[in-house]
Design an enzyme around this catalytic site. Structure first.
Site, short mmCIF file in Angstrom:
data_model
loop_
_atom_site.label_atom_id
_atom_site.label_comp_id
_atom_site.label_asym_id
_atom_site.label_seq_id
_atom_site.Cartn_x
_atom_site.Cartn_y
_atom_site.Cartn_z
N GLY A 208 42.02 41.13 45.92
CA GLY A 208 41.12 40.53 46.89
C GLY A 208 40.74 41.53 47.96
N ASN A 209 40.37 41.02 49.13
CA ASN A 209 40.03 41.89 50.24
C ASN A 209 40.39 41.18 51.55
OD1 ASN A 209 37.64 40.27 51.08
ND2 ASN A 209 36.82 41.00 49.12
N HIS A 210 40.09 41.82 52.67
CA HIS A 210 40.54 41.32 53.96
C HIS A 210 39.57 40.35 54.64
CE1 HIS A 210 43.99 43.97 54.07
NE2 HIS A 210 43.22 45.02 53.82
#
Length: 400
Positions: A208-210
Site C-alpha cells: 500500500g502507501n501512506h
C-alpha cells in the site's frame, strides 16, 4: 457577499476564545449580522462587553433573565440564522452536541437549528486525540456538520500538536467561501475517490502507501456543502462515515476500486480521483501467512495494477468533468502535464511531495492546478478544506 447574512456564533470555555472577537470584527466589516452566545464557562476567557461592542448586539448566555423572566427564544435563533458557528468547541461541548445534552443556551439553540452548522474544536492534543472526543466528532460529521479541524502547533499546556483553534482569518475565509460557492454544485452529482488501496500479499500483509484519504474526504465534504450529491469511493482505512449527503463505498484493492468507479461514473457530472492507488500487486497471493525461513529472502513477483484514471478517461462523456491528482517529487509540472493529456483529464491537481506541509497525512496541502491549455494556478499552503474549495471552484468554472 456576507451583507445581511445572519451568523450565530457559539463560544465555549476554551482559552482559544480570546481569538473570537477578531473573527466577529471581520464578519461585521463584511456586513454580516452577528449574534454571540456564550456558555457559562466562556465568561472566564472572553468578556460579553467586548463581544457585544464588536457585534453591535447583546451577548446571550442564559435561557431567560432572572430579574424579569424575559425568555431568550432559542428556537427563533436556530431557525432564522443563515449559519451557526461553534468556535472554539471544547471537548465538553462536543460531547453535549453529539449526545443532545441540553444544559445551556448554546446546546438548546443547536438542537433547534435548521441552518448549516460549522464546528471548530480547540483543546489540548491528548484531549483531542482521545477516542471519546474523536467519536463525538465523527458523530457530528455524520450529521452533515462541517468540522473545521484544529491546527497543529504550540498549545497552552506547553505541549505541541493538534488542538489549536484555526486562525480567525482562515475561519472567516471558510465562511466567506461557503456563501460564495454555496449553490455552485446544486443539483450536480460528484464522484470522489480517496485514500489508499491495499494489495494483499498473504492474509496479514499487503502492499500500500501512506495516503490518509484526508484530501479526498475534504473534497467530498466540501462538494456536499456546495449542494452536490456525492458518492465517495475510498480505501477501507479512510476515516469517513456515510451521511445523508455523502454515500460511502469502501473498497480494498485497485481492482475493486476500478469496478466501483466504472459502475458509478456514468451517473455523475464530475469525477475527482484523489485516491492514491497502489501501482503494483502481487502475481500470486498466498493463502497462508508467509513464514520466515532462516536467512533466506522471499521473492514476491509483482504486476502493474489497473489504471483507474486512464479507464475513466477513456469512457468520459463530453459533458463530464474528470479531475486527477499528480503527486510528484521531480519534474513536477512536466510529469503532471503528460498525465493530464495521456489520461484525457479536464484538470489535474499537482502536489510536490518534497514541500513541507504537502502530501500524505498533513492537515494542509500545497497545490498547483494545471489545465489542458497549459494555464496554471498556484496556491499557498492551506488547510485541506480550503484546498478543496479551491479545487471545486475551478471545477465549477469549467462545468459545461
Amino acid at each position: 457577499m456576507l451583507k445581511g447574512k445572519k451568523i450565530l456564533i457559539g463560544i465555549t470555555g476554551s482559552i482559544a476564545a480570546y481569538k473570537m472577537p477578531y473573527l466577529v470584527r471581520l464578519l461585521k466589516k463584511e456586513g454580516a449580522e452577528v449574534t454571540v452566545i456564550l456558555t457559562p464557562t466562556a465568561f472566564d476567557f472572553v468578556t460579553p462587553l467586548t463581544l457585544s461592542t464588536l457585534s453591535e448586539n447583546p451577548v446571550l448566555s442564559a435561557p431567560y433573565k432572572k430579574e424579569n423572566g424575559e425568555w431568550t427564544n432559542h428556537v427563533t435563533l436556530g431557525i432564522t440564522s443563515d449559519l451557526f458557528l461553534i468556535a472554539p468547541a471544547s471537548a465538553s461541548t462536543l460531547a453535549k452536541l453529539a449526545n443532545g445534552i441540553a444544559d445551556n443556551l448554546l446546546i438548546t439553540t443547536y438542537l433547534a437549528a435548521r441552518c448549516p452548522v460549522f464546528i471548530a474544536p480547540a483543546m489540548d492534543v491528548d484531549m483531542f486525540r482521545h477516542p471519546a472526543t474523536q467519536n463525538n466528532i465523527d458523530t457530528l460529521r455524520q450529521r452533515g456538520h462541517l468540522i473545521i479541524d484544529p491546527a497543529e502547533g504550540d498549545l497552552a499546556s506547553g505541549l505541541k500538536g493538534a488542538g489549536r483553534l484555526e486562525e480567525p482569518e482562515n475561519i472567516f475565509k471558510i465562511i466567506q467561501d461557503f456563501f460564495l460557492t454555496k449553490q455552485n454544485l446544486n443539483g450536480k452529482k460528484v464522484l470522489v475517490t480517496a485514500g489508499s488501496t491495499c494489495e494483499p500479499i498473504d492474509p496479514v500483509r499487503f502492499i500500500g502507501n501512506h495516503s490518509s484519504g484526508k484530501m479526498g474526504v475534504a473534497i467530498a465534504e466540501e462538494a456536499a456543502s456546495m449542494g452536490a450529491t456525492v458518492t465517495l469511493i475510498c480505501g477501507k482505512m479512510t476515516n469517513i462515515h456515510e451521511s445523508k449527503w455523502i454515500r460511502v463505498i469502501k473498497t480494498e484493492t485497485a481492482q475493486e476500486m476500478l469496478n466501483a468507479c466504472l459502475e458509478h461514473a456514468p451517473d455523475n457530472d464530475v469525477i475527482i480521483k484523489a485516491a492514491a492507488v497502489a501501482d503494483f500487486t502481487p502475481q500470486q497471493v498466498s493463502s497462508e501467512k508467509i513464514k520466515k525461513d532462516g536467512n533466506a529472502l522471499k521473492t514476491i513477483e509483482l504486476k502493474p495494477t489497473v489504471d483507474i484514471l486512464a479507464a475513466l478517461g477513456k469512457q468520459k462523456r463530453k459533458d463530464q468533468i474528470l479531475v486527477g491528482f499528480a503527486l510528484e517529487t521531480e519534474n513536477v509540472i512536466a510529469n503532471a502535464t503528460r498525465k493530464l493529456h495521456d489520461k484525457n483529464l479536464d484538470l489535474i491537481v499537482v502536489n510536490d511531495a518534497t514541500q513541507e506541509g504537502a502530501g500524505f497525512h498533513c492537515n494542509t496541502n500545497i497545490i498547483t492546478l494545471l489545465f489542458p491549455d497549459g494555464t496554471t494556478s498556484a496556491f499557498e499552503k492551506k488547510p485541506k478544506r480550503l484546498v478543496a474549495r479551491d479545487i471545486l471552484s475551478a471545477v465549477c468554472a469549467i462545468i459545461p
